[in-house]
Design a protein around this motif. Structure first.
Motif, PDB file in Angstrom:
ATOM      1  N   SER A 216     -12.793   2.457  10.177  1.00  0.00           N
ATOM      2  CA  SER A 216     -13.047   3.596   9.308  1.00  0.00           C
ATOM      3  C   SER A 216     -11.908   3.744   8.315  1.00  0.00           C
ATOM      4  CB  SER A 216     -13.181   4.889  10.125  1.00  0.00           C
ATOM      5  OG  SER A 216     -14.305   4.854  10.973  1.00  0.00           O
ATOM      6  N   PHE A 217     -12.245   4.202   7.101  1.00  0.00           N
ATOM      7  CA  PHE A 217     -11.200   4.406   6.101  1.00  0.00           C
ATOM      8  C   PHE A 217     -11.635   5.462   5.089  1.00  0.00           C
ATOM      9  CE2 PHE A 217     -13.772   0.667   4.987  1.00  0.00           C
ATOM     10  CZ  PHE A 217     -14.280   1.025   3.754  1.00  0.00           C
ATOM     11  N   PRO A 218     -10.685   6.231   4.567  1.00  0.00           N
ATOM     12  CA  PRO A 218     -11.010   7.205   3.519  1.00  0.00           C
ATOM     13  C   PRO A 218     -11.248   6.482   2.201  1.00  0.00           C
ATOM     14  CG  PRO A 218      -8.663   7.226   3.971  1.00  0.00           C
ATOM     15  CD  PRO A 218      -9.274   6.285   4.972  1.00  0.00           C
ATOM     16  N   ALA A 219     -12.201   6.999   1.421  1.00  0.00           N
ATOM     17  CA  ALA A 219     -12.534   6.336   0.165  1.00  0.00           C
ATOM     18  C   ALA A 219     -13.059   7.342  -0.847  1.00  0.00           C
ATOM     19  CB  ALA A 219     -13.569   5.240   0.395  1.00  0.00           C
ATOM     20  N   MET A 220     -12.923   6.979  -2.117  1.00  0.00           N
ATOM     21  CA  MET A 220     -13.528   7.759  -3.194  1.00  0.00           C
ATOM     22  C   MET A 220     -14.734   6.991  -3.709  1.00  0.00           C
ATOM     23  SD  MET A 220     -11.852   9.148  -6.773  1.00  0.00           S
ATOM     24  CE  MET A 220     -10.826  10.324  -5.884  1.00  0.00           C
ATOM     25  N   ILE A 221     -15.887   7.636  -3.725  1.00  0.00           N
ATOM     26  CA  ILE A 221     -17.123   7.007  -4.193  1.00  0.00           C
ATOM     27  C   ILE A 221     -17.614   7.771  -5.417  1.00  0.00           C
ATOM     28  CG2 ILE A 221     -19.485   6.384  -3.597  1.00  0.00           C
ATOM     29  CD1 ILE A 221     -18.627   6.381  -0.648  1.00  0.00           C
ATOM     30  N   LEU A 222     -17.805   7.053  -6.516  1.00  0.00           N
ATOM     31  CA  LEU A 222     -18.257   7.662  -7.759  1.00  0.00           C
ATOM     32  C   LEU A 222     -19.533   6.977  -8.240  1.00  0.00           C
ATOM     33  CD1 LEU A 222     -14.861   7.971  -9.694  1.00  0.00           C
ATOM     34  CD2 LEU A 222     -16.065   9.784  -8.434  1.00  0.00           C
ATOM     35  N   VAL A 223     -20.487   7.781  -8.710  1.00  0.00           N
ATOM     36  CA  VAL A 223     -21.730   7.261  -9.277  1.00  0.00           C
ATOM     37  C   VAL A 223     -21.746   7.632 -10.752  1.00  0.00           C
ATOM     38  CG1 VAL A 223     -24.235   7.247  -9.156  1.00  0.00           C
ATOM     39  CG2 VAL A 223     -22.889   7.592  -7.064  1.00  0.00           C
ATOM     40  N   ASP A 224     -21.848   6.615 -11.609  1.00  0.00           N
ATOM     41  CA  ASP A 224     -21.861   6.835 -13.056  1.00  0.00           C
ATOM     42  C   ASP A 224     -23.009   6.021 -13.646  1.00  0.00           C
ATOM     43  OD1 ASP A 224     -21.372   7.384 -15.688  1.00  0.00           O
ATOM     44  OD2 ASP A 224     -19.478   6.282 -15.818  1.00  0.00           O
ATOM     45  N   GLY A 225     -24.152   6.679 -13.829  1.00  0.00           N
ATOM     46  CA  GLY A 225     -25.316   5.967 -14.353  1.00  0.00           C
ATOM     47  C   GLY A 225     -25.787   4.914 -13.376  1.00  0.00           C
ATOM     48  N   ASN A 226     -25.798   3.656 -13.818  1.00  0.00           N
ATOM     49  CA  ASN A 226     -26.257   2.571 -12.945  1.00  0.00           C
ATOM     50  C   ASN A 226     -25.114   1.854 -12.243  1.00  0.00           C
ATOM     51  OD1 ASN A 226     -25.155   1.233 -15.114  1.00  0.00           O
ATOM     52  ND2 ASN A 226     -26.743  -0.342 -15.198  1.00  0.00           N
ATOM     53  N   THR A 227     -23.948   2.502 -12.195  1.00  0.00           N
ATOM     54  CA  THR A 227     -22.775   1.890 -11.564  1.00  0.00           C
ATOM     55  C   THR A 227     -22.217   2.779 -10.463  1.00  0.00           C
ATOM     56  OG1 THR A 227     -22.171   0.756 -13.620  1.00  0.00           O
ATOM     57  CG2 THR A 227     -20.453   0.958 -11.954  1.00  0.00           C
ATOM     58  N   VAL A 228     -21.886   2.157  -9.324  1.00  0.00           N
ATOM     59  CA  VAL A 228     -21.237   2.851  -8.219  1.00  0.00           C
ATOM     60  C   VAL A 228     -19.897   2.168  -7.952  1.00  0.00           C
ATOM     61  CG1 VAL A 228     -21.354   3.498  -5.785  1.00  0.00           C
ATOM     62  CG2 VAL A 228     -23.431   3.427  -7.150  1.00  0.00           C
ATOM     63  N   THR A 229     -18.847   2.970  -7.806  1.00  0.00           N
ATOM     64  CA  THR A 229     -17.546   2.414  -7.413  1.00  0.00           C
ATOM     65  C   THR A 229     -17.126   3.035  -6.091  1.00  0.00           C
ATOM     66  OG1 THR A 229     -16.353   4.077  -8.712  1.00  0.00           O
ATOM     67  CG2 THR A 229     -16.792   1.939  -9.762  1.00  0.00           C
ATOM     68  N   LEU A 230     -16.593   2.198  -5.226  1.00  0.00           N
ATOM     69  CA  LEU A 230     -16.054   2.636  -3.942  1.00  0.00           C
ATOM     70  C   LEU A 230     -14.628   2.116  -3.854  1.00  0.00           C
ATOM     71  CD1 LEU A 230     -17.763   2.433  -0.436  1.00  0.00           C
ATOM     72  CD2 LEU A 230     -15.376   1.763  -0.770  1.00  0.00           C
ATOM     73  N   ASN A 231     -13.664   3.026  -3.844  1.00  0.00           N
ATOM     74  CA  ASN A 231     -12.253   2.642  -3.775  1.00  0.00           C
ATOM     75  C   ASN A 231     -11.611   3.314  -2.569  1.00  0.00           C
ATOM     76  OD1 ASN A 231     -11.846   1.060  -6.331  1.00  0.00           O
ATOM     77  ND2 ASN A 231     -12.609   2.954  -7.213  1.00  0.00           N
ATOM     78  N   SER A 232     -11.176   2.503  -1.626  1.00  0.00           N
ATOM     79  CA  SER A 232     -10.569   3.057  -0.420  1.00  0.00           C
ATOM     80  C   SER A 232      -9.103   3.403  -0.658  1.00  0.00           C
ATOM     81  CB  SER A 232     -10.655   2.062   0.737  1.00  0.00           C
ATOM     82  OG  SER A 232      -9.652   1.069   0.629  1.00  0.00           O
ATOM     83  N   GLU A 233      -8.587   4.284   0.166  1.00  0.00           N
ATOM     84  CA  GLU A 233      -7.145   4.431   0.266  1.00  0.00           C
ATOM     85  C   GLU A 233      -6.638   3.245   1.096  1.00  0.00           C
ATOM     86  OE1 GLU A 233      -5.922   8.233   1.710  1.00  0.00           O
ATOM     87  OE2 GLU A 233      -7.306   9.331   0.410  1.00  0.00           O
ATOM     88  N   THR A 234      -5.344   3.025   1.083  1.00  0.00           N
ATOM     89  CA  THR A 234      -4.775   1.967   1.916  1.00  0.00           C
ATOM     90  C   THR A 234      -4.926   2.350   3.393  1.00  0.00           C
ATOM     91  OG1 THR A 234      -3.166   1.350   0.221  1.00  0.00           O
ATOM     92  CG2 THR A 234      -2.684   0.679   2.472  1.00  0.00           C
ATOM     93  N   PHE A 235      -5.422   1.408   4.194  1.00  0.00           N
ATOM     94  CA  PHE A 235      -5.567   1.648   5.627  1.00  0.00           C
ATOM     95  C   PHE A 235      -5.130   0.404   6.380  1.00  0.00           C
ATOM     96  CE2 PHE A 235      -9.465  -0.210   4.119  1.00  0.00           C
ATOM     97  CZ  PHE A 235      -9.917  -1.029   5.127  1.00  0.00           C
ATOM     98  N   LYS A 236      -5.007   0.498   7.686  1.00  0.00           N
ATOM     99  CA  LYS A 236      -4.512  -0.610   8.488  1.00  0.00           C
ATOM    100  C   LYS A 236      -5.506  -0.996   9.571  1.00  0.00           C
ATOM    101  CE  LYS A 236       0.386   0.603   7.879  1.00  0.00           C
ATOM    102  NZ  LYS A 236       1.658   0.945   8.569  1.00  0.00           N
ATOM    103  N   ILE A 237      -5.537  -2.283   9.872  1.00  0.00           N
ATOM    104  CA  ILE A 237      -6.266  -2.775  11.039  1.00  0.00           C
ATOM    105  C   ILE A 237      -5.309  -3.611  11.886  1.00  0.00           C
ATOM    106  CG2 ILE A 237      -8.485  -2.803   9.834  1.00  0.00           C
ATOM    107  CD1 ILE A 237      -8.200  -5.887   9.675  1.00  0.00           C
ATOM    108  N   ASP A 238      -5.566  -3.656  13.176  1.00  0.00           N
ATOM    109  CA  ASP A 238      -4.784  -4.477  14.099  1.00  0.00           C
ATOM    110  C   ASP A 238      -5.455  -5.847  14.193  1.00  0.00           C
ATOM    111  OD1 ASP A 238      -3.640  -5.780  16.294  1.00  0.00           O
ATOM    112  OD2 ASP A 238      -3.351  -3.909  17.412  1.00  0.00           O
ATOM    113  N   ARG A 239      -4.818  -6.860  13.624  1.00  0.00           N
ATOM    114  CA  ARG A 239      -5.428  -8.193  13.527  1.00  0.00           C
ATOM    115  C   ARG A 239      -5.731  -8.804  14.887  1.00  0.00           C
ATOM    116  NH1 ARG A 239      -1.219 -12.144  14.120  1.00  0.00           N
ATOM    117  NH2 ARG A 239       0.851 -11.192  14.163  1.00  0.00           N
TER     118      ARG A 239
END
Length: 220
Positions: free
Chosen positions: A162-185
């Motif tokens: 799970s990670f926090p993210a900003m999701i924006l919808v602009d016409g026919n375009t969607v952007t999803l940009n997460s904040e920096t997060f960590k996983i244990d490899r």
């Protein structure tokens, strides 16, 4: 008593001295992937504008780079993401902080598991596992913070992320940009130089946690 015999069977490709514990991994996700409604609109990922940034650290410093997506899609209903699935091109692992001829190619090959056959599984073993996937299980917004949850599969192992993210919808375009997060490899059996797996590494270890930042652009 340490289960040294079992560890040697599981980790025969590693040449380090000994292991602390044997990890039992499951390929079962915690939740099923989300299913979009019939009225949902599908947006196809633009792989030229989408990427995963990574940072790996060790006592002597850190390295950073990117991994590309080979395809993917987001499904939206009433302007909100209902589901999504992305394919990660593990052979696209790129190191950005080193120059060509100055260790860049060596590190990229090491991360991919290229070179000696006995070293293939040290990191991501891209010959055997050329692709990873991430499938969204839920997208929830609480107190203006949106959290994307899903099942991340690497090296044939599926774990929830799970990670926090900003999701924006602009016409026919969607952007999803997460904040920096960590996983244990190590949860995906990426065990090279891990202090949680091997003894006697002293300061020759690599941090278990990898920093990630996801940036996705999709259009319909």
């Amino acid at each position: 008593m340490k289960k040294i015999i079992l560890c040697l069977v599981v980790l025969t490709t590693f040449s380090l001295t000994s292991c602390k514990n044997d990890k039992v991994e499951t390929t079962e996700p915690v939740e099923d992937a989300a299913i979009a409604a019939e009225t949902a609109i599908t947006y196809k990922v633009d792989t030229t504008k989408s990427t995963i940034e990574w940072v790996g650290s060790k006592p002597a410093g850190k390295h950073n780079g990117t991994i590309a997506l080979s395809n993917g899609e987001l499904s939206l209903n009433n302007g909100k993401v209902e589901s999504g699935k992305f394919t990660i091109d593990m052979n696209s692992i790129t190191v950005l902080d080193l120059k060509a001829g100055d260790g860049k190619e060596d590190l990229e090959g090491h991360l991919k598991g290229l070179g000696k056959e006995e070293d293939a599984d040290h990191f991501f073993n891209t010959k055997k596992f050329p692709e990873g996937t991430f499938e969204i299980t839920s997208v929830a917004t609480v107190d203006a913070v949106t959290t994307v949850s899903g099942n991340l599969t690497l090296k044939g192992i599926t774990k929830p992320v799970s990670f926090p993210a900003m999701i924006l919808v602009d016409g026919n375009t969607v952007t999803l940009n997460s904040e920096t997060f960590k996983i244990d490899r190590t949860h995906w059996n990426v065990n090279y130089a891990s202090k949680s797996v091997f003894d006697n590494l002293k300061d020759k270890f690599v941090d278990d946690e990898i920093e990630l930042k996801v940036s996705i652009t999709a259009t319909n």
